[in-house]
Design a protein around this motif. Structure first.
Motif, PDB file in Angstrom:
ATOM      1  N   ILE A  45      10.384  44.169   7.070  1.00 52.73           N
ATOM      2  CA  ILE A  45      10.316  44.609   8.209  1.00 52.73           C
ATOM      3  C   ILE A  45      12.180  44.040   8.885  1.00 52.73           C
ATOM      4  CG2 ILE A  45      10.384  45.602  10.613  1.00 52.73           C
ATOM      5  CD1 ILE A  45       7.647  45.758   9.932  1.00 52.73           C
ATOM      6  N   TRP A  46      11.864  41.994   8.837  1.00 49.76           N
ATOM      7  CA  TRP A  46      13.325  41.587   9.210  1.00 49.76           C
ATOM      8  C   TRP A  46      14.322  41.450   8.733  1.00 49.76           C
ATOM      9  CZ3 TRP A  46      15.169  37.508   6.408  1.00 49.76           C
ATOM     10  CH2 TRP A  46      16.045  36.205   7.166  1.00 49.76           C
ATOM     11  N   THR A  47      14.090  41.787   7.000  1.00 50.88           N
ATOM     12  CA  THR A  47      15.455  42.305   6.296  1.00 50.88           C
ATOM     13  C   THR A  47      15.671  43.770   6.398  1.00 50.88           C
ATOM     14  OG1 THR A  47      13.681  42.996   4.358  1.00 50.88           O
ATOM     15  CG2 THR A  47      14.449  40.556   4.243  1.00 50.88           C
ATOM     16  N   GLN A  48      15.040  44.695   6.870  1.00 51.63           N
ATOM     17  CA  GLN A  48      15.473  45.848   7.559  1.00 51.63           C
ATOM     18  C   GLN A  48      15.870  45.913   8.070  1.00 51.63           C
ATOM     19  OE1 GLN A  48      11.257  47.703   7.743  1.00 51.63           O
ATOM     20  NE2 GLN A  48      11.351  48.135   5.527  1.00 51.63           N
ATOM     21  N   MET A  49      16.148  44.556   9.379  1.00 53.09           N
ATOM     22  CA  MET A  49      16.839  44.780  10.675  1.00 53.09           C
ATOM     23  C   MET A  49      17.467  43.656  10.431  1.00 53.09           C
ATOM     24  SD  MET A  49      14.232  46.794  12.912  1.00 53.09           S
ATOM     25  CE  MET A  49      15.735  46.369  14.779  1.00 53.09           C
ATOM     26  N   TRP A  50      18.193  42.424   9.716  1.00 55.02           N
ATOM     27  CA  TRP A  50      18.793  41.487  10.012  1.00 55.02           C
ATOM     28  C   TRP A  50      19.801  41.549  11.092  1.00 55.02           C
ATOM     29  CZ3 TRP A  50      20.136  41.706   3.883  1.00 55.02           C
ATOM     30  CH2 TRP A  50      19.446  40.804   3.553  1.00 55.02           C
ATOM     31  N   PRO A  51      19.506  40.785  11.632  1.00 57.93           N
ATOM     32  CA  PRO A  51      20.214  40.173  13.010  1.00 57.93           C
ATOM     33  C   PRO A  51      22.000  40.863  12.820  1.00 57.93           C
ATOM     34  CG  PRO A  51      18.594  38.203  12.897  1.00 57.93           C
ATOM     35  CD  PRO A  51      18.456  39.222  11.013  1.00 57.93           C
ATOM     36  N   TRP A  52      21.514  40.009  12.026  1.00 56.99           N
ATOM     37  CA  TRP A  52      23.630  40.277  11.411  1.00 56.99           C
ATOM     38  C   TRP A  52      23.956  41.298  11.372  1.00 56.99           C
ATOM     39  CZ3 TRP A  52      20.706  37.513   8.577  1.00 56.99           C
ATOM     40  CH2 TRP A  52      20.678  37.479   7.706  1.00 56.99           C
ATOM     41  N   THR A  53      23.348  42.268  11.053  1.00 56.36           N
ATOM     42  CA  THR A  53      23.648  43.823  10.454  1.00 56.36           C
ATOM     43  C   THR A  53      23.246  44.618  11.687  1.00 56.36           C
ATOM     44  OG1 THR A  53      22.360  44.091   8.527  1.00 56.36           O
ATOM     45  CG2 THR A  53      22.830  45.620   8.912  1.00 56.36           C
ATOM     46  N   PRO A  54      24.266  45.450  12.723  1.00 56.20           N
ATOM     47  CA  PRO A  54      24.398  45.527  13.683  1.00 56.20           C
ATOM     48  C   PRO A  54      23.537  47.179  13.568  1.00 56.20           C
ATOM     49  CG  PRO A  54      26.541  46.452  12.166  1.00 56.20           C
ATOM     50  CD  PRO A  54      26.141  45.573  11.499  1.00 56.20           C
ATOM     51  N   VAL A  55      22.850  47.197  15.067  1.00 50.83           N
ATOM     52  CA  VAL A  55      22.645  48.456  15.451  1.00 50.83           C
ATOM     53  C   VAL A  55      23.110  48.886  16.492  1.00 50.83           C
ATOM     54  CG1 VAL A  55      20.199  49.836  16.013  1.00 50.83           C
ATOM     55  CG2 VAL A  55      19.914  47.292  14.889  1.00 50.83           C
ATOM     56  N   PRO A  56      23.830  50.845  15.804  1.00 50.24           N
ATOM     57  CA  PRO A  56      24.356  50.965  16.929  1.00 50.24           C
ATOM     58  C   PRO A  56      23.592  51.384  18.120  1.00 50.24           C
ATOM     59  CG  PRO A  56      24.594  52.240  14.872  1.00 50.24           C
ATOM     60  CD  PRO A  56      23.449  51.166  15.117  1.00 50.24           C
ATOM     61  N   ALA A  57      23.639  51.777  19.588  1.00 51.94           N
ATOM     62  CA  ALA A  57      22.892  52.169  20.408  1.00 51.94           C
ATOM     63  C   ALA A  57      23.177  53.583  20.796  1.00 51.94           C
ATOM     64  CB  ALA A  57      23.645  51.614  21.793  1.00 51.94           C
ATOM     65  N   ASP A  58      21.654  54.420  20.756  1.00 47.85           N
ATOM     66  CA  ASP A  58      21.936  55.711  21.346  1.00 47.85           C
ATOM     67  C   ASP A  58      22.235  55.806  22.198  1.00 47.85           C
ATOM     68  OD1 ASP A  58      21.431  57.975  20.650  1.00 47.85           O
ATOM     69  OD2 ASP A  58      19.352  58.097  19.837  1.00 47.85           O
ATOM     70  N   GLY A  59      22.614  57.049  22.428  1.00 43.54           N
ATOM     71  CA  GLY A  59      22.500  57.233  23.922  1.00 43.54           C
ATOM     72  C   GLY A  59      22.995  59.280  23.486  1.00 43.54           C
ATOM     73  N   GLU A  60      24.002  60.046  25.096  1.00 47.33           N
ATOM     74  CA  GLU A  60      24.424  61.270  25.676  1.00 47.33           C
ATOM     75  C   GLU A  60      25.453  61.069  24.017  1.00 47.33           C
ATOM     76  OE1 GLU A  60      24.680  62.705  28.933  1.00 47.33           O
ATOM     77  OE2 GLU A  60      24.346  64.154  28.743  1.00 47.33           O
ATOM     78  N   THR A  61      25.328  61.888  23.693  1.00 46.80           N
ATOM     79  CA  THR A  61      26.830  62.660  23.080  1.00 46.80           C
ATOM     80  C   THR A  61      27.926  63.404  23.754  1.00 46.80           C
ATOM     81  OG1 THR A  61      25.365  62.135  21.054  1.00 46.80           O
ATOM     82  CG2 THR A  61      27.372  64.016  20.452  1.00 46.80           C
ATOM     83  N   THR A  62      28.563  63.292  24.239  1.00 46.58           N
ATOM     84  CA  THR A  62      29.278  64.388  24.477  1.00 46.58           C
ATOM     85  C   THR A  62      30.600  64.556  23.303  1.00 46.58           C
ATOM     86  OG1 THR A  62      30.788  62.933  25.807  1.00 46.58           O
ATOM     87  CG2 THR A  62      28.868  63.867  27.002  1.00 46.58           C
ATOM     88  N   TYR A  63      31.443  65.298  23.608  1.00 46.54           N
ATOM     89  CA  TYR A  63      33.310  65.219  22.896  1.00 46.54           C
ATOM     90  C   TYR A  63      34.332  66.011  23.857  1.00 46.54           C
ATOM     91  CZ  TYR A  63      30.114  66.840  18.894  1.00 46.54           C
ATOM     92  OH  TYR A  63      29.541  66.427  17.559  1.00 46.54           O
ATOM     93  N   VAL A  64      35.360  64.451  23.763  1.00 49.59           N
ATOM     94  CA  VAL A  64      36.555  64.760  24.336  1.00 49.59           C
ATOM     95  C   VAL A  64      38.049  65.574  23.454  1.00 49.59           C
ATOM     96  CG1 VAL A  64      38.347  63.545  25.778  1.00 49.59           C
ATOM     97  CG2 VAL A  64      35.743  62.883  25.187  1.00 49.59           C
ATOM     98  N   LYS A  65      38.056  66.331  24.444  1.00 54.22           N
ATOM     99  CA  LYS A  65      39.411  67.229  23.135  1.00 54.22           C
ATOM    100  C   LYS A  65      40.737  66.363  23.750  1.00 54.22           C
ATOM    101  CE  LYS A  65      37.239  71.502  22.645  1.00 54.22           C
ATOM    102  NZ  LYS A  65      37.616  73.465  23.364  1.00 54.22           N
TER     103      LYS A  65
END
Lengths: 54, 736, 412, 259, 237
Positions: B34-54
């Motif tokens: 599992i550590w290899t699946q989440m190597w600390p140096w591989t970024p994990v993008p944070a989730d959040g609210e999706t919005t769009y700006v025109k």
């Protein structure tokens, strides 16, 4: 590999493949258990027996 | 009984057995996987609210509407804005890569002042207050010494409020030297002022046209508004519109056209005149329009019928006269034919003669100022600026001759001759003490880079407003980094080729990532710092206040919908002295106007011709190609750090080159080591090289890759206009 | 110094000489280990593999050593199942060579995968339809069997044998060795075949793809057959090399010749099957995908038709004819030639079935892709050779590998 | 619930790409990279280790000047259905660790990065070179990782990845539909990033089984073809071209073969 | 792998053979005299038990780090005051995605000022609301990045309740320590408290097998060609 694994299916492929595998592993396992067990018994428990078998 | 090694052995075996029955080995095996699946140096993008700006894209003059996807405070994806009049949901690869520029390593993060030698890359960080007061002081001193006209500004565009603010600043300060980077727009504007009689921009209702005759325009390679043009190209496929591409090289546009007509480079004007000749001979022109709305036809006809017969045109252009005749007939018989020019993306100005010849074709078929034809609409009038106050110094300053010579002498018509700027400064004809560089990278993208470098050495104080560490920024004395377009408000006027004027609003999608300032705000601050009288013409608190004021009623709509468009395309009138369309712009000596432009260099020493070409995948303007875009560049264009030039197999064979072999490409302006790529789609005798490579600045994803073609080509002054008429340069390939 | 460990009645070189020899091999081994660590810590960017060559030198090396290590299972099969008693004089060595080959194969596989720490997924999350799963399972199991076959040999070391438990264990294992050997042969038949299946099932790759029976493409059977045919040749080859290096005759000629004869017949029958397979593939299978035979062998700088001639005629028909004829077997030079060719033949076969499969463009607008290994790949491929040399040297020195050695070298 | 779900129609998502519209501009490639957190490195000119889920090939007709012609061909994962639509695409059945899968419900070939251990057998199996190995650790310079999307996992070194037909967009579209109490989604609710971006409108995406979707009719065009149909990989990506040489470039033909 | 008869030959040819046998016979006798079993077995047991203790007791303590939540939240208290149960605070966004742990703004709707007596609330208001700083909550049920979990389908479509997966957290009056696997960075609640992997309640664990178990039972879908269960892409991204 085991029936409780996510990928396991009770179908022909698994039964044949894993059947063959576990069959071979069982023979190897039992064979080695026998060899080690007998050696252990002969050496440590059945001291009366002459180890020289010829 | 004693403890011997067997006991320890036994201890070990017992330990091992216990271990096997404990979770340690199994859990560790699992967890390390599992550590290899989440190597600390591989970024994990944070989730959040999706919005769009025109917002609007300003990476090229295309002016597409964009819709930026955000997750909480991060911008994560740029998409095309649905319903936008330019791109309606589509987007190009550069627009898609915008976030790499926003968050990229090439950003200038804070105001910087040069510490070492110029170009050395040594900087000290300074505060905005220090930076602004330094500029203001320098400008103030010059003004006091009566040298206000020695201040110049090079901008990527002259449309929109920020360039206008700079221009206004120079005017109030007392300098005429606001320059725009060269582009085919210079030719179009010049041609329109000659033939239509007013300062205008050319519009093309290409979507509704049914026959597009393109003289080397890269319709799908970034000409005009790239996404709009690609969409138009697709629409012709459905509407049955035909396209013919005249070009010496099988560009993507040529490949996608219904017909590709290879032509001797630089002779496009002759083909246009030859076609005009056929149309006139066969009386295929729209008599009503020519008779009623044009002037100078007879003179024009006289020239083409004598000097540009099909035979003569064949000789010059290398196109069979049958082809020319057939093409002329097809063009003239089409319901809504349009002829366009401006090679590739239109980064070169081109000869006025060529443009006038092409324009003449449009006039012959009468497809002017109507649906499916061409238009001229006045330069942007959507902004309402209050008058500025020019004191004596200013009034005197702006009357002085421009550093590039535009608007005076032989070049009375020309508005910008930025192509001449480097030469005049280098030769000492013009003295420039301060240069502002706004949203442009002249040190990279002007032709004959070496001359530009020499010229820049003569300018004591160069201020770059660049957001990125580009070539010009590196060679400047002060960098006042602008917000990038995703961090700022700005009006985006679509400068090129639409059938109606469109203005979009660029909005801050994210808050500024670094200690940067809007270039508009910086001008206001400099003016304020200089005090009266300069400051008096800049009463606004901030750039956004200024923008809101000058946009007036359009502001709300722009904020709400993201774009504003002028419904009716204005002024179907000609404002020339004759009140009609002027064939050949009213030139007296037509033969001089339609003179061939020869490539620089001695044909004996340089038997080949180098022509630059444009590609959607390589940004060649102010913006350096972002990593994603570089990734799409084919390995037949760029391999490792080597540039590949396209050469016809026959030409390559004659020179002893095979695919991938190294060669020295020599031109009168310089030489470079390149690799040869064999391409059946290029005319023998030519060498083609893409624009946009060979950067020395920016990051390692771009710098040092390939060759900057501008180092190898020079300018050829069009005697009729002063514009740069060069389309290539003589060259030679020597075995490396 | 280490004379107490050396079997009685045989002569071995002086300790310093041995240490020097091991040191030299050890240096090569360390070089390989360094390259291996690079691959593990920095990833497979250390190799010259790429997206077109997902399989390359390592997979070839794997397939080749497993084919050559096939001498162990086939000799075991002949010795214990068929009952060719003479082969008891070479079976020890065959087992040792097999053990080295299989452990090397596993090691290379462990380097070859992009995520070594997840390697066990192949067992835990097994997809039974994948040839590679079958390879992994059978390979590991058979490696277990080879270990079981090798252990009694270790236990026969003079010092170890002194310990009653080990003495008895060795004895017990000998007693039921036939059971293990039979299980090993069963596993081997399958995993050798699965290795053949690896490229044979790739219906997207017309060069490798073959029809077959049920789930097994013809290459499945051809691989088993060729491993059984060429493996023993490798055993003989290594034996001969060992004899050359030690300067001693270690196995009687009649044993060698028996194995060579069987091998000859196996190669002969194999090559007939291979020719039929190739013909059918060239005439039916490949054309169905739009390929003529010569499409696979032209327009590239390396894979010419020579490679097919080399594999089938020079390294197939020729050794088969030599080994089948008694005259050929009796002539030492001819025998050596045949054995070397047979070994080369197996290697070439594995090479084309791994590398050429990758090289041939399938999309019409792609080109042939050539590949050369990086030094890290070469080093990690040589690593097992060095490891094999060391293990053979140690085993030869300290274990009674060759039962006939004393008899053949009475002066010692 | 079981019954309810079985009512959901079986979908077969696919693509139809009009090669005569495609301009080779590269927007689809970048849209894909930007949408799917595809990494980049300093030298991407070595195309054999450059990760491009969607790659545009430049095809030439091989004729000399001035008869030369070029055509661009965008190649995403073809999401092969395999012989007889059983989902035995070339890559799926070879994966030893069940890291790649074929869904009978959507026809999409999935790749599970965290399961893959990097044996690369699937790459060897794919004739389209649609699968890519992470030879390098993905590295985003200086805070550029801020633009990474949470909808797609960032892949680690040592595993294989490929185009997923932007499956996360399907997941999100369904999420929205379920939230609004709908079971089915509309055609426009699930479109891949490349389709959305394409300025030429050359890419159509949808359910090949659904007559209401554009792709349903488009794929029936007499100019439609698929890549390497002879291998019976049964791809779900169709191409359209009016040019004979382009259509012929889609497959291998014997030199002596009649058309 | 020589055979017993080879060995006989080998040994008898070796003059030292008898000595060797005699010598290890001697060892045997000596050991017999001193009674070998005792210590050997004792040490075996010591080793066995020691590593079992290390494995089952010490190891989990080392593997998991314990972290306290920034604010000790009282679920029970809040559930009483809101109208709509869990969904009062743990909301769905308009696009159907699930907001998870509430953002500060949501809490600040009620907690602009300290309302009650609780010292934890005081901390919350002073440290976070006043400073407009998001609370760095540690999410017990945080799934790894490779997982796509749709609350929408489970809650809205399938009508599942929160307790099935999250347990009766709504009844808790204080937050338990957050345990993080030092190696993987996962919350312990994913792998489960029990080191033996024993599961008593449906919410004890949230591993893939737990998802799969329920999916198999509830959906009965067999869309995966590989496993004849739900396809991988149902839950993975």
């Amino acid at each position: 590999m085991f029936p409780f694994c996510f990928e396991w299916m009770w179908d022909m492929s698994h039964m044949v493949f894993m059947g063959g595998l576990w069959y071979a592993l069982t023979i190897i396992g039992l064979g080695m258990t026998f060899c080690i067990g007998k050696a252990f018994y002969d050496t440590f428990l059945d001291k009366g027996k002459d180890d020289h078998h010829h | 009984m004693k403890i011997d090694r067997r006991c320890f052995l036994s201890l070990g075996i017992g330990g091992a057995a216990g271990l096997a029955l404990s979770p340690i080995p199994w859990k560790l095996a699992d967890d390390s996987a599992i550590w290899t699946q989440m190597w600390p140096w591989t970024p994990v993008p944070a989730d959040g609210e999706t919005t769009y700006v025109k917002s609007a894209c300003t990476l090229c003059p295309g002016g597409c509407g964009i819709s930026v996807r955000k997750v909480d405070n991060r911008a994560v994806k740029i998409e095309g804005m649905e319903g936008h009049p330019v791109n309606d949901g589509g987007i190009c690869l550069l627009g898609l890569s915008g976030l790499q520029l926003l968050y990229g390593p090439t950003r200038v993060k804070t105001p910087l002042k040069r510490a070492g030698e110029r170009g050395e890359g040594k900087w000290v960080k300074i505060t905005w207050e220090e930076a602004i007061s330094e500029v203001a002081k320098k400008l103030g001193d010059l003004r006091e010494n009566g040298e206000s006209s020695s201040v110049a500004c090079i901008s990527g565009t002259d449309k929109g409020s920020v360039p206008t603010l700079f221009k206004r600043f120079l005017s109030v300060y007392g300098s005429p030297n606001f320059m725009r980077m060269p582009s085919v727009l210079d030719s179009y504007e010049l041609a329109l002022s000659l033939s239509f009689g007013f300062a205008a921009q050319q519009g093309f209702d290409l979507e509704k046209a049914d026959f597009i005759l393109s003289f080397g325009s890269g319709i799908i390679e970034g000409w005009g508004s790239p996404v709009r043009m690609i969409r138009a190209k697709s629409s012709w496929r459905e509407s049955g519109g035909k396209t013919v591409q005249v070009e010496p090289r099988l560009s993507n546009t040529a490949a996608k056209s219904d017909k590709w007509i290879p032509i001797n480079p630089g002779t496009e004007y002759a083909l246009a005149l030859g076609l005009a000749g056929v149309i006139i001979t066969k009386s295929l022109y729209r008599n009503d329009f020519v008779k009623g709305s044009t002037s100078g036809f007879d003179k024009f006809a006289g020239l083409v019928l004598s000097a540009y017969t099909p035979d003569a045109a064949e000789k010059i252009t290398g196109i069979k006269k049958e082809t020319i005749e057939a093409l002329a007939v097809d063009f003239a018989r089409a319901a809504k034919p349009v002829a366009i020019c401006g090679r590739g993306q239109g980064r070169a100005q081109g000869s006025l003669g060529e443009l006038m010849a092409v324009q003449a074709l449009n006039a012959l078929v009468g497809n002017i100022n109507k649906e499916g034809g061409i238009f001229a609409f006045p330069n942007p009038g959507y902004m309402a600026w209050p008058d500025y106050i020019a004191d004596d110094i200013a009034a005197e300053g702006i009357k002085k001759e421009r550093a590039d010579g535009a608007g005076s002498g032989n070049f009375g018509y020309a508005k910008n001759l930025t192509n001449r700027f480097a030469e005049t400064v280098k030769s000492g004809k013009a003295a420039v003490n301060v240069l502002f560089v706004l949203e442009s990278n002249p040190l990279y993208s002007l032709s004959d880079t070496n001359t530009v470098k020499e010229a820049f050495k003569k300018i004591p104080f160069i201020v770059s407003f660049s957001s990125f560490m580009d070539e010009t920024a590196i060679n400047s004395d002060l960098i006042l980094p602008n917000h990038v377009y995703l961090e700022r408000y700005e009006d985006v006027y679509v400068a090129t080729g639409l059938s109606k004027p469109v203005v979009s609003l660029s909005k801050p999608v994210v808050s500024p990532q670094f200690n940067t300032k809007h270039a508009g705000d910086v001008v206001l601050l400099i003016a304020k710092e200089m005090g009266s009288p300069v400051a008096d013409s800049f009463p606004w608190k901030s750039y956004s206040a200024c923008l809101e004021e000058i946009l007036g009623g359009k502001w709300d709509k722009l904020v709400r919908e993201g774009f504003w468009t002028d419904g009716a395309s204005s002024t179907p009138v000609f404002k020339t002295s004759s009140g009609k369309f002027e064939f050949a712009g009213g030139f007296i000596d037509l033969a001089a106007l339609f003179a061939p432009v020869n490539a620089e260099g001695d044909p004996k020493a340089y038997p080949l011709l180098l022509i630059p070409y444009d590609s959607m995948r390589i940004a060649s303007g102010y913006i350096g190609d972002p990593p994603f875009a570089v990734k799409t560049v084919e390995d037949t264009v760029l391999k490792g750090k080597d540039a590949l030039v396209e050469v016809n197999p026959a030409t390559a064979r004659a020179g002893g080159f095979s695919e991938g072999s190294y060669a020295i490409l020599k031109t009168p302006k310089g030489s470079a080591k390149v690799k040869v790529h064999l391409f059946d789609g290029i005319m023998p005798g030519l060498v083609a090289m893409p624009r946009g490579l060979g950067h020395t600045a920016y990051d390692n994803y771009l710098a040092g890759k390939g060759i900057n073609v501008n180092e190898l080509i020079g300018t050829v002054e069009d005697p009729a206009s002063g514009l740069d008429a060069a389309w290539g340069i003589r060259a030679n390939l020597i075995k490396a | 110094m280490d004379s107490a460990l050396i079997p009685r009645g045989v002569k071995r070189c002086p300790t310093w000489q041995f240490a020097l020899w091991i040191g030299a091999a050890g240096a090569v081994l360390l070089w390989g280990v360094f390259a291996m660590l690079l691959c593990w810590f920095k990833g497979l960017n250390q190799t010259n593999m790429n997206d077109a060559y997902g399989f390359a030198l390592w997979i070839w090396a794997d397939l080749a050593v497993i084919a050559l290590g096939g001498g162990a299972f086939f000799t075991g099969f002949l010795r214990y199942i068929v009952g060719k008693d003479e082969l008891k004089n070479i079976i020890n060595y065959a087992v040792l060579i097999g053990f080295i080959c299989y452990s090397s194969a596993l090691l290379i596989l462990a380097i070859d995968i992009g995520q070594p720490l997840r390697g066990w997924f192949i067992f835990w999350h097994a997809n039974v339809h994948s040839m590679l799963t079958e390879v992994a399972f059978c390979l590991t199991c058979y490696f277990g069997v080879l270990t079981i076959e090798y252990v009694p040999l270790i236990l026969e070391n003079r010092q170890i044998d002194k310990i009653p438990f080990f003495h008895r264990l060795g004895h017990n294992m000998h007693e039921i060795m036939a059971v293990f050997a039979a299980t090993g042969a069963f596993l081997s038949f399958f995993h050798q075949g699965s290795l053949g299946g690896v490229s044979g099932v790739l219906f997207g790759r017309p060069f490798g793809y073959r029809e077959g029976i049920f789930i097994w493409p013809w290459t499945f059977f051809l691989y088993t057959w060729s491993a059984a045919a060429c493996g023993p040749c490798f055993t003989i080859l290594i034996t001969k090399i060992t004899e050359k290096i030690t300067g001693k005759k270690l196995v009687k000629q009649n044993v060698i010749e028996l194995l060579a004869k069987i091998s000859g017949w196996m190669i002969g029958t194999y090559i007939i099957a291979k020719i039929i397979d190739t013909w059918y593939w060239a005439k039916v299978t490949a054309p169905a995908a739009g390929f003529n035979l010569m499409d696979f062998y032209s327009n590239n700088p390396f894979y010419g038709i020579w490679i097919l001639v080399l594999e089938i005629v020079i390294c197939g028909v020729v050794p088969a004819m030599i080994l089948i004829s008694e005259k050929g077997r009796k002539n030492p030079a001819a025998l050596m030639t045949a054995i070397i060719l047979a070994v080369l033949g197996a290697c070439v076969n594995r090479w084309v079935m791994v590398l050429q499969v990758m090289a041939v463009p399938v999309l019409t607008f792609e080109n042939w892709v050539m590949y050369y290994p990086s030094w890290q790949e070469v080093a990690t491929t040589i690593l097992p050779v060095a490891y094999g040399v060391i293990l053979i040297s140690l085993s030869y020195r300290y274990l009674p590998i060759f039962p006939q050695e004393q008899e053949l070298n009475p002066e010692a | 619930m079981k019954e309810e779900q079985s009512k959901e129609k079986v979908k077969k998502f696919g693509m139809v790409i009009d090669l005569d519209k495609c301009t080779g501009c590269g927007a689809c490639m970048v849209a894909c990279m930007a949408e799917n957190n595809v990494p980049f490195k300093e030298d991407e000119s070595k195309k054999l280790d450059s990760i491009t889920w969607l790659r545009i090939y430049k095809l030439t007709n091989g004729k000399p000047f001035p008869d030369a012609d070029i055509c661009y061909l965008p190649r995403p994962c073809q999401h092969c259905g395999g012989k007889g639509e059983h989902g035995h695409s070339p890559c799926v059945s070879v994966c030893p660790a069940t890291a790649t899968d074929y869904s009978k419900e959507t026809g999409i070939v999935s790749q599970i990065y965290t399961r893959c251990f990097g044996c690369r057998y699937c790459m060897a199996a794919c004739p389209y070179h649609a699968r890519y190995f992470n030879w390098w650790d993905p590295v985003w310079p200086d805070g550029m990782e801020k633009y990474l999307s949470p909808n797609v996992s960032v892949r680690m070194r040592g595993i294989v990845e490929k185009c997923s037909f932007c499956f996360h967009r399907y997941q999100l579209a369904k999420d929205k539909a379920y939230f609004e109490g709908r079971r089915e989604i509309e055609e426009n609710e699930y479109q891949t990033a490349c389709t959305q971006a394409c300025p030429a409108g050359a890419i159509a995406f949808g359910d090949l089984n659904n007559p209401k979707h554009a792709v349903y009719e488009l794929k029936k065009s007499s100019n439609a073809f698929r890549l390497l149909e002879r291998l019976q990989t049964n791809p779900k990506v169709y191409y359209i071209s009016g040019r004979e040489w382009v259509r012929r470039a889609g497959d291998n033909y014997l030199k002596d073969e009649k058309k | 792998m020589s055979t017993p008869d080879d060995k006989t030959k080998g040994v008898s040819a070796d003059t030292g053979g008898e000595d060797a046998i005699a010598s290890f016979k001697g060892v045997d006798e000596k050991e017999q005299g001193e009674g070998p079993g005792g210590f050997v077995i004792l040490f075996f047991i010591i080793g066995f038990v020691a590593s079992l203790i290390i494995g089952w007791v010490v190891f989990p303590k080392l593997l998991y780090s314990q972290k306290r939540q920034p604010v000790d939240f009282n679920h029970a208290l809040h559930v009483e005051t809101v109208d709509n149960g869990c969904e009062s605070c743990h909301i769905f966004r308009e696009d159907g995605s699930y907001a998870g742990v509430p953002k500060l703004a949501q809490c600040a709707d009620c907690h602009q000022e300290v309302q009650g007596e609780s010292p934890e609330e005081k901390i919350f208001v002073e440290e976070y609301v006043a400073k407009e700083k998001e609370v760095p909550w540690l999410v017990y049920s945080k799934q790894p990045d490779c997982v796509f979990f749709s609350h929408s389908v489970h809650v809205k479509l399938a009508g599942m309740d929160c307790v099935t997966c999250h347990g009766p957290i709504g009844e808790s009056t204080s937050l338990k320590p957050y345990e993080e696997n030092r190696l993987t960075g996962y919350s312990r609640d994913i792998w489960g408290k029990s080191m033996a992997g024993i599961k008593k309640n449906s919410w004890d664990r949230m591993k893939m097998d737990d998802c799969a178990e329920c999916h198999e039972k509830e959906t009965g879908r067999k869309s995966s060609v590989q496993t004849d269960k739900d396809a991988c892409f149902v839950c993975h991204k």
